[in-house]
Design a protein around this motif. Sequence first.
Motif, PDB file in Angstrom:
ATOM      1  N   THR A  19     -11.174  -4.812  -6.326  1.00  0.00           N
ATOM      2  CA  THR A  19     -10.046  -4.338  -5.691  1.00  0.00           C
ATOM      3  C   THR A  19      -9.862  -3.271  -5.034  1.00  0.00           C
ATOM      4  N   HIS A  20      -9.138  -3.008  -3.844  1.00  0.00           N
ATOM      5  CA  HIS A  20      -9.093  -1.737  -3.175  1.00  0.00           C
ATOM      6  C   HIS A  20      -7.662  -1.255  -3.284  1.00  0.00           C
ATOM      7  N   LEU A  21      -7.400  -0.005  -3.212  1.00  0.00           N
ATOM      8  CA  LEU A  21      -5.974   0.546  -2.849  1.00  0.00           C
ATOM      9  C   LEU A  21      -6.038   1.271  -1.675  1.00  0.00           C
ATOM     10  N   HIS A  62     -18.584   2.851 -14.169  1.00  0.00           N
ATOM     11  CA  HIS A  62     -18.129   2.553 -12.803  1.00  0.00           C
ATOM     12  C   HIS A  62     -19.407   2.448 -11.932  1.00  0.00           C
ATOM     13  N   ARG A 195     -12.701  -0.246  -6.168  1.00  0.00           N
ATOM     14  CA  ARG A 195     -12.736  -0.215  -7.910  1.00  0.00           C
ATOM     15  C   ARG A 195     -13.521  -1.340  -8.089  1.00  0.00           C
ATOM     16  N   THR A 200     -10.159   0.915 -14.787  1.00  0.00           N
ATOM     17  CA  THR A 200      -8.982   0.029 -15.007  1.00  0.00           C
ATOM     18  C   THR A 200      -8.007   0.150 -13.537  1.00  0.00           C
ATOM     19  N   LEU A 201      -7.098  -0.533 -13.479  1.00  0.00           N
ATOM     20  CA  LEU A 201      -6.195  -0.536 -12.502  1.00  0.00           C
ATOM     21  C   LEU A 201      -5.421   0.771 -12.573  1.00  0.00           C
ATOM     22  N   LEU A 204      -7.404   3.473 -11.101  1.00  0.00           N
ATOM     23  CA  LEU A 204      -7.390   3.335  -9.666  1.00  0.00           C
ATOM     24  C   LEU A 204      -5.946   3.998  -9.088  1.00  0.00           C
ATOM     25  N   ASP A 205      -5.061   3.364  -9.776  1.00  0.00           N
ATOM     26  CA  ASP A 205      -3.603   4.121  -9.026  1.00  0.00           C
ATOM     27  C   ASP A 205      -3.409   5.643  -9.304  1.00  0.00           C
ATOM     28  N   PRO A 228      -0.290  -0.968  -3.087  1.00  0.00           N
ATOM     29  CA  PRO A 228      -0.943  -1.479  -4.164  1.00  0.00           C
ATOM     30  C   PRO A 228      -2.336  -2.000  -4.164  1.00  0.00           C
ATOM     31  N   ALA A 229      -2.948  -2.183  -5.159  1.00  0.00           N
ATOM     32  CA  ALA A 229      -4.342  -2.780  -5.243  1.00  0.00           C
ATOM     33  C   ALA A 229      -4.110  -4.070  -4.759  1.00  0.00           C
TER      34      ALA A 229
END
Length: 230
Positions: A19-21, A62, A195, A200-201, A204-205, A228-229
Amino acid sequence: MTLTLTVSDEVRTLAPGFTHLAVEAHGLVNGPNTDGSSALLDDAARRLADRLGGRAPHEDPHLAAWRETYTAFGAKPSRTRNSAEALAKRALSGSGLPRINLLVDLYNAVSVAHLIPVGGEDTDRIVGGMRLVRATGDEPFATVAGGEPAVEHPEPGEVVWRDDEGVTCRRWNWRQGVRTRLTEESVNAVFLLERLAPMTLAELDTAGAELAESLEKLSPGARITVHPAG
């Protein structure tokens, strides 16, 4: 979001949990490195050392996941490290973190403190949308070799970020091209935080929120949006 960001099905298959933000910013102020941005980098290096507790960067779960993913698309992670691992190694070395310019210093500090690959692109230099794909090998990549402008091509199957003109970052998040990088004249940008599990999300946030806060302090009048991711 003004700029479209897409991830190809081939990349989703390679790394299902990716996922990416994105942090989108307009009206930024940039300039040479300052005592303030140096202090952010120094603080990030201290946070990194506390986080690792004597371990090497690649032993972090990670970054270990990024090494596995690099291997999956044919890259050698010990030779071409992801950007977060490369920065972490520099932060822990005698040479320390590079001082580039205000915007790059800000996102490098977040990358090191959270051990997450972060990239910044000048959206005024992006042609069309950005997409994460597996390369054919024909795409141009603008870089510098021996101090002179040069054009390289990714290896077939290599994961790259690209736009309509060519590759903007090789080997996913290993090396950024010169065409779209942030310079002291950049005023509009997108920052990508990338990420993999086990990050975790929520983590990331948190990293994205820290970057957005730093950008707001640097450029009080800028329009900053955290997407958002995806």
